[in-house]
Design a protein around this motif. Structure first.
Motif, PDB file in Angstrom:
ATOM      1  N   SER A   1       0.831  -1.262   0.076  1.00 40.63           N
ATOM      2  CA  SER A   1       0.057   0.002  -0.067  1.00 40.63           C
ATOM      3  C   SER A   1       0.788   1.228  -0.059  1.00 40.63           C
ATOM      4  CB  SER A   1      -0.704   0.064   1.149  1.00 40.63           C
ATOM      5  OG  SER A   1      -0.105   0.068   2.432  1.00 40.63           O
ATOM      6  N   VAL A   2       1.740   1.404   0.716  1.00 39.87           N
ATOM      7  CA  VAL A   2       2.794   2.521   0.938  1.00 39.87           C
ATOM      8  C   VAL A   2       3.588   2.485  -0.200  1.00 39.87           C
ATOM      9  CG1 VAL A   2       4.514   1.679   2.564  1.00 39.87           C
ATOM     10  CG2 VAL A   2       3.984   3.900   2.516  1.00 39.87           C
ATOM     11  N   THR A   3       4.313   1.406  -0.805  1.00 41.83           N
ATOM     12  CA  THR A   3       5.191   1.865  -1.943  1.00 41.83           C
ATOM     13  C   THR A   3       4.745   2.272  -3.172  1.00 41.83           C
ATOM     14  OG1 THR A   3       6.414  -0.380  -1.173  1.00 41.83           O
ATOM     15  CG2 THR A   3       6.741   0.314  -3.459  1.00 41.83           C
ATOM     16  N   PRO A   4       3.524   2.275  -3.521  1.00 41.05           N
ATOM     17  CA  PRO A   4       2.971   2.996  -4.824  1.00 41.05           C
ATOM     18  C   PRO A   4       2.872   4.395  -4.514  1.00 41.05           C
ATOM     19  CG  PRO A   4       1.656   1.271  -4.715  1.00 41.05           C
ATOM     20  CD  PRO A   4       2.555   1.106  -3.302  1.00 41.05           C
ATOM     21  N   GLU A   5       2.455   4.749  -3.235  1.00 42.33           N
ATOM     22  CA  GLU A   5       2.425   6.020  -2.971  1.00 42.33           C
ATOM     23  C   GLU A   5       3.722   6.935  -2.970  1.00 42.33           C
ATOM     24  OE1 GLU A   5       0.874   9.733  -2.685  1.00 42.33           O
ATOM     25  OE2 GLU A   5      -0.679   8.077  -2.138  1.00 42.33           O
ATOM     26  N   LEU A   6       4.650   6.072  -2.501  1.00 40.35           N
ATOM     27  CA  LEU A   6       6.046   6.646  -2.414  1.00 40.35           C
ATOM     28  C   LEU A   6       6.736   6.731  -3.783  1.00 40.35           C
ATOM     29  CD1 LEU A   6       7.592   5.347   0.734  1.00 40.35           C
ATOM     30  CD2 LEU A   6       6.562   7.301   0.554  1.00 40.35           C
ATOM     31  N   ALA A   7       6.314   5.832  -4.583  1.00 39.51           N
ATOM     32  CA  ALA A   7       6.983   5.639  -6.052  1.00 39.51           C
ATOM     33  C   ALA A   7       6.259   6.529  -6.896  1.00 39.51           C
ATOM     34  CB  ALA A   7       6.709   4.261  -6.625  1.00 39.51           C
ATOM     35  N   SER A   8       5.076   6.976  -6.639  1.00 40.40           N
ATOM     36  CA  SER A   8       4.291   7.999  -7.394  1.00 40.40           C
ATOM     37  C   SER A   8       4.738   9.418  -7.277  1.00 40.40           C
ATOM     38  CB  SER A   8       3.066   7.656  -7.539  1.00 40.40           C
ATOM     39  OG  SER A   8       2.385   8.172  -6.360  1.00 40.40           O
ATOM     40  N   ALA A   9       5.426   9.748  -6.003  1.00 45.00           N
ATOM     41  CA  ALA A   9       5.606  11.191  -5.663  1.00 45.00           C
ATOM     42  C   ALA A   9       6.692  11.751  -6.552  1.00 45.00           C
ATOM     43  CB  ALA A   9       5.871  10.879  -4.091  1.00 45.00           C
ATOM     44  N   ASP A  10       6.538  13.061  -6.815  1.00 48.19           N
ATOM     45  CA  ASP A  10       7.579  13.658  -7.543  1.00 48.19           C
ATOM     46  C   ASP A  10       8.514  14.215  -6.252  1.00 48.19           C
ATOM     47  OD1 ASP A  10       6.534  13.460 -10.033  1.00 48.19           O
ATOM     48  OD2 ASP A  10       5.210  14.826  -9.559  1.00 48.19           O
ATOM     49  N   ALA A  11       7.930  14.505  -5.134  1.00 45.74           N
ATOM     50  CA  ALA A  11       8.810  15.276  -4.017  1.00 45.74           C
ATOM     51  C   ALA A  11       8.089  14.798  -2.745  1.00 45.74           C
ATOM     52  CB  ALA A  11       8.721  16.657  -4.235  1.00 45.74           C
ATOM     53  N   PHE A  12       8.832  14.938  -1.626  1.00 46.43           N
ATOM     54  CA  PHE A  12       8.580  14.856  -0.155  1.00 46.43           C
ATOM     55  C   PHE A  12       8.708  15.603   0.647  1.00 46.43           C
ATOM     56  CE2 PHE A  12      10.019  10.875  -2.324  1.00 46.43           C
ATOM     57  CZ  PHE A  12       9.078   9.854  -2.353  1.00 46.43           C
ATOM     58  N   VAL A  13       7.599  15.784   1.576  1.00 44.58           N
ATOM     59  CA  VAL A  13       7.893  16.574   2.723  1.00 44.58           C
ATOM     60  C   VAL A  13       7.869  15.704   4.012  1.00 44.58           C
ATOM     61  CG1 VAL A  13       6.861  18.553   4.382  1.00 44.58           C
ATOM     62  CG2 VAL A  13       6.740  18.846   2.135  1.00 44.58           C
ATOM     63  N   VAL A  14       8.999  15.481   4.608  1.00 48.23           N
ATOM     64  CA  VAL A  14       8.981  14.599   5.994  1.00 48.23           C
ATOM     65  C   VAL A  14       9.030  15.496   7.158  1.00 48.23           C
ATOM     66  CG1 VAL A  14      10.426  12.989   6.998  1.00 48.23           C
ATOM     67  CG2 VAL A  14      10.483  13.009   4.458  1.00 48.23           C
ATOM     68  N   LEU A  15       8.061  15.158   7.848  1.00 48.70           N
ATOM     69  CA  LEU A  15       7.654  15.802   9.097  1.00 48.70           C
ATOM     70  C   LEU A  15       8.287  15.019  10.175  1.00 48.70           C
ATOM     71  CD1 LEU A  15       6.412  17.868  11.097  1.00 48.70           C
ATOM     72  CD2 LEU A  15       4.051  16.289  10.795  1.00 48.70           C
ATOM     73  N   THR A  16       9.069  15.404  10.827  1.00 45.45           N
ATOM     74  CA  THR A  16       9.835  14.454  12.353  1.00 45.45           C
ATOM     75  C   THR A  16       9.545  15.276  13.513  1.00 45.45           C
ATOM     76  OG1 THR A  16      11.727  13.045  12.711  1.00 45.45           O
ATOM     77  CG2 THR A  16      12.076  15.117  11.638  1.00 45.45           C
ATOM     78  N   PRO A  17       9.705  14.560  14.625  1.00 43.09           N
ATOM     79  CA  PRO A  17      10.040  15.033  15.973  1.00 43.09           C
ATOM     80  C   PRO A  17      11.585  14.428  16.150  1.00 43.09           C
ATOM     81  CG  PRO A  17       8.771  13.050  16.117  1.00 43.09           C
ATOM     82  CD  PRO A  17       8.938  13.217  14.819  1.00 43.09           C
ATOM     83  N   GLU A  18      11.842  15.141  17.291  1.00 45.06           N
ATOM     84  CA  GLU A  18      13.235  14.714  17.551  1.00 45.06           C
ATOM     85  C   GLU A  18      13.150  13.675  18.787  1.00 45.06           C
ATOM     86  OE1 GLU A  18      16.996  16.785  19.457  1.00 45.06           O
ATOM     87  OE2 GLU A  18      16.405  17.512  17.824  1.00 45.06           O
ATOM     88  N   TYR A  19      13.638  12.632  18.746  1.00 45.34           N
ATOM     89  CA  TYR A  19      13.647  11.846  19.817  1.00 45.34           C
ATOM     90  C   TYR A  19      15.128  11.292  19.998  1.00 45.34           C
ATOM     91  CZ  TYR A  19       8.625  10.648  18.795  1.00 45.34           C
ATOM     92  OH  TYR A  19       7.405  10.524  18.491  1.00 45.34           O
ATOM     93  N   ASN A  20      15.767  11.568  21.258  1.00 47.24           N
ATOM     94  CA  ASN A  20      17.118  11.312  21.864  1.00 47.24           C
ATOM     95  C   ASN A  20      18.116  11.619  20.757  1.00 47.24           C
ATOM     96  OD1 ASN A  20      15.856   9.774  24.040  1.00 47.24           O
ATOM     97  ND2 ASN A  20      15.517   7.986  22.549  1.00 47.24           N
TER      98      ASN A  20
END
Length: 193
Positions: A68-87
């Motif tokens: 399910s997630v692989t086609p979504e990532l593969a079809s993207a032209d770009a990404f915005v990655v939202l991350t917290p900071e842990y340790n």
């Protein structure tokens, strides 16, 4: 060569799956910024909703979990990655999502948005830059970070939106430039990294 003027398909990756996480608040704000633009079409991959395999054995079960997630990532032209900071770094669930994919990230731009305490998640961003460089992805220079994020929002709205709004515009402008440039490059010749 003719320039592709279609909007970029950008996937927002929400990188925390902890109970009670603050990420959805920041993600909602980010999605509003993405939807405000005519040059971006957003989609979301939330690591809390993705059932990734717990072992790196390439089994039928692992393939089904990733489908399910692989086609979504593969079809993207770009990404915005939202991350917290842990340790002083980014979450294990985000690392697992990144590590289960390789070609999906290649020759694509990644914008980084972080949140946390006093550091605003910037140490997590610096670690992610190293990881995405190894995957042949391009991280954009400017980021958006929320220091003491819980105190920056009230009822899901920023108390003072001026700084984050300006930072998001610069970051997304860079993402669009890189996204268009790399999309044209991938269309004219396959990436051989």
């Amino acid at each position: 060569m003719q320039t592709d003027t279609a909007p970029l398909h950008v996937t927002l990756v929400i990188g925390s799956n902890r109970h009670g996480r603050f990420g959805p608040v920041v993600a909602d704000w980010l999605l509003d910024r993405l939807r405000d633009r005519d040059d971006l079409v957003p989609a979301v991959v939330d690591v809390a909703d993705v059932q990734l395999p717990t072992t790196f054995a390439r089994t039928e079960e692992a393939a089904a979990a990733l489908s399910s997630v692989t086609p979504e990532l593969a079809s993207a032209d770009a990404f915005v990655v939202l991350t917290p900071e842990y340790n002083h770094s980014f979450p294990a669930a985000l690392k697992n999502l990144i590590d289960w994919h390789f070609t999906e990230w290649q020759a694509k731009p990644v914008a980084l948005v972080s949140y946390g305490g006093i550091s605003g998640g910037l140490r997590a961003v610096e670690h992610l830059r190293q990881v995405f460089a190894e995957l042949h992805a391009v991280t954009v220079r400017d980021t958006v970070s929320f220091h003491n994020a819980g105190g920056s929002f009230t009822d899901g709205r920023l108390k003072d939106p001026s700084g984050p709004e300006a930072a998001a515009k610069v970051m997304l402008d860079q993402l669009v430039w890189w996204g268009n440039t790399l999309r044209e490059g991938r269309a004219s010749r396959p990436y051989g990294g």
